[in-house]
Design an enzyme around this catalytic site. Structure first.
Site, PDB file in Angstrom:
ATOM      1  N   CYS A 123      43.699  39.308  29.457  1.00  0.00           N
ATOM      2  CA  CYS A 123      44.916  39.821  29.307  1.00  0.00           C
ATOM      3  C   CYS A 123      44.969  41.383  29.352  1.00  0.00           C
ATOM      4  CB  CYS A 123      45.365  39.226  28.240  1.00  0.00           C
ATOM      5  SG  CYS A 123      47.280  39.571  27.893  1.00  0.00           S
ATOM      6  N   CYS A 124      44.159  41.900  28.592  1.00  0.00           N
ATOM      7  CA  CYS A 124      44.105  43.381  28.605  1.00  0.00           C
ATOM      8  C   CYS A 124      43.753  43.805  30.206  1.00  0.00           C
ATOM      9  CB  CYS A 124      42.863  43.859  27.793  1.00  0.00           C
ATOM     10  SG  CYS A 124      43.450  43.831  26.045  1.00  0.00           S
ATOM     11  N   CYS A 207      50.052  46.499  21.614  1.00  0.00           N
ATOM     12  CA  CYS A 207      50.847  45.471  21.925  1.00  0.00           C
ATOM     13  C   CYS A 207      51.461  44.814  20.674  1.00  0.00           C
ATOM     14  CB  CYS A 207      50.423  44.516  22.885  1.00  0.00           C
ATOM     15  SG  CYS A 207      49.943  44.859  24.732  1.00  0.00           S
ATOM     16  N   CYS A 210      49.244  41.631  19.115  1.00  0.00           N
ATOM     17  CA  CYS A 210      47.953  42.176  18.957  1.00  0.00           C
ATOM     18  C   CYS A 210      47.479  43.355  17.915  1.00  0.00           C
ATOM     19  CB  CYS A 210      46.996  42.445  20.298  1.00  0.00           C
ATOM     20  SG  CYS A 210      47.040  41.251  21.422  1.00  0.00           S
ATOM     21  N   CYS A 235      40.185  48.065  24.334  1.00  0.00           N
ATOM     22  CA  CYS A 235      41.145  47.082  25.336  1.00  0.00           C
ATOM     23  C   CYS A 235      40.596  47.177  26.782  1.00  0.00           C
ATOM     24  CB  CYS A 235      42.554  47.648  25.603  1.00  0.00           C
ATOM     25  SG  CYS A 235      42.777  49.366  25.412  1.00  0.00           S
TER      26      CYS A 235
HETATM   27  S1  SF4 Z   1      46.761  44.113  23.646  1.00  0.00           S
HETATM   28 FE1  SF4 Z   1      46.962  41.901  23.593  1.00  0.00          FE
HETATM   29  S2  SF4 Z   1      48.747  41.602  24.756  1.00  0.00           S
HETATM   30 FE2  SF4 Z   1      48.157  43.539  25.063  1.00  0.00          FE
HETATM   31  S3  SF4 Z   1      47.297  43.475  27.062  1.00  0.00           S
HETATM   32 FE3  SF4 Z   1      45.651  43.303  25.480  1.00  0.00          FE
HETATM   33  S4  SF4 Z   1      45.461  41.090  24.829  1.00  0.00           S
HETATM   34 FE4  SF4 Z   1      47.536  41.390  26.209  1.00  0.00          FE
END
Ligand code: SF4
Length: 250
Positions: A123-124, A207, A210, A235
């Site tokens: 996701c990151c 985010c 998170c 991240c």
């Molecule tokens: S901090 Fe969480 S929501 Fe944001 S990009 Fe990374 S995993 Fe995805």
């Protein structure tokens, strides 16, 4: 860019920036690269606000970009607007590739990050790291708010270094040796805008799903990806994903 051309750019930058204060580091980087080829990467933590303030004293309307992951707290968007007005800057907003997000959430769900470190890093990668690469392709140097005391992974952050991960550009961390207290002193002394969630116990903000508030005395970054072991809580913007995966398996 070739290594030779990158090293040519090195010349105007002080070879030993460690002894320079934050303003001198920024002035040297701006002088070396020029306003259009140096950009502040802002997630709108207090460090980014301090740097934007220092940059604006040297150069009117410095370049600043942010990564809008699509999962930011609304307070971050409110702060972006306040910053735009306060500093009279155009914030360059980079968003993730829509088809990559669609494919990811179709395969893994919208909240995949809680399932495993692999899914969280995925996701990151889609929402942050890939857009960062696009943003950095437009410059010869980027300025970050990294400080050495923030995390063990940041303890050796140099004030100016060559960033091999992003095509041999400069990476500038003018606040590398600042404490958190110094950052807040500067914010308050200059009446600068800051993130509303800081007044609600949040110390480091990313985010919404998170990030959580931390207790007084708790590690400032304990509220980021709090369900993971401390050594993987980055991240991928400043520490490579391969290294984070390695750390998480130790
Ligand atoms: S901090 Fe969480 S929501 Fe944001 S990009 Fe990374 S995993 Fe995805």
């Amino acid at each position: 860019m070739t290594a030779r051309s990158a090293i040519r750019r090195l010349r105007p930058v002080p070879s030993d920036a460690e002894g320079y204060d934050a303003e001198t580091v920024l002035a040297a980087a701006l002088r070396a690269l020029g306003r259009d080829r140096l950009v502040l990467s802002a997630s709108f933590g207090p460090e980014d606000i301090v740097i934007l303030d220092l940059l604006s004293r040297i150069e009117a309307r410095p370049r600043v970009f942010t990564l809008d992951t699509g999962r930011l707290p609304n307070e971050t968007y409110e702060l972006i607007e306040r910053v735009r007005r306060h500093f009279d800057v155009a914030v360059e907003v980079y968003v993730p590739d829509a088809s990559a997000v669609e494919a990811m959430v179709r395969a893994k769900g919208v909240n995949l990050f809680y399932a495993s470190i692999e899914d969280r890093l995925r996701c990151c990668e889609v929402r942050k790291v890939a857009p960062l690469r696009r943003a950095l392709a437009t410059v010869d140097g980027w300025v970050t708010g990294l400080r050495r005391e923030q995390a063990p992974t940041r303890a050796r952050t140099p004030k100016i270094s060559l960033d091999l991960e992003h095509g041999l550009i400069w990476k500038v961390a003018p606040l590398a040796d600042w404490t958190e207290a110094q950052v807040w002193e500067h914010i308050r002394a200059n009446d600068l805008p800051y993130h509303a969630l800081h007044d609600r116990g949040y110390r480091s903000i990313g985010c919404a799903p998170c990030t959580r508030a931390v207790d007084p005395g708790e590690d400032p970054r304990a509220g980021r990806w709090w369900w993971e072991a401390p050594e993987s809580r980055e991240c991928g913007l400043h520490v490579r994903h391969a290294e984070l995966r390695k750390e998480s398996k130790r």
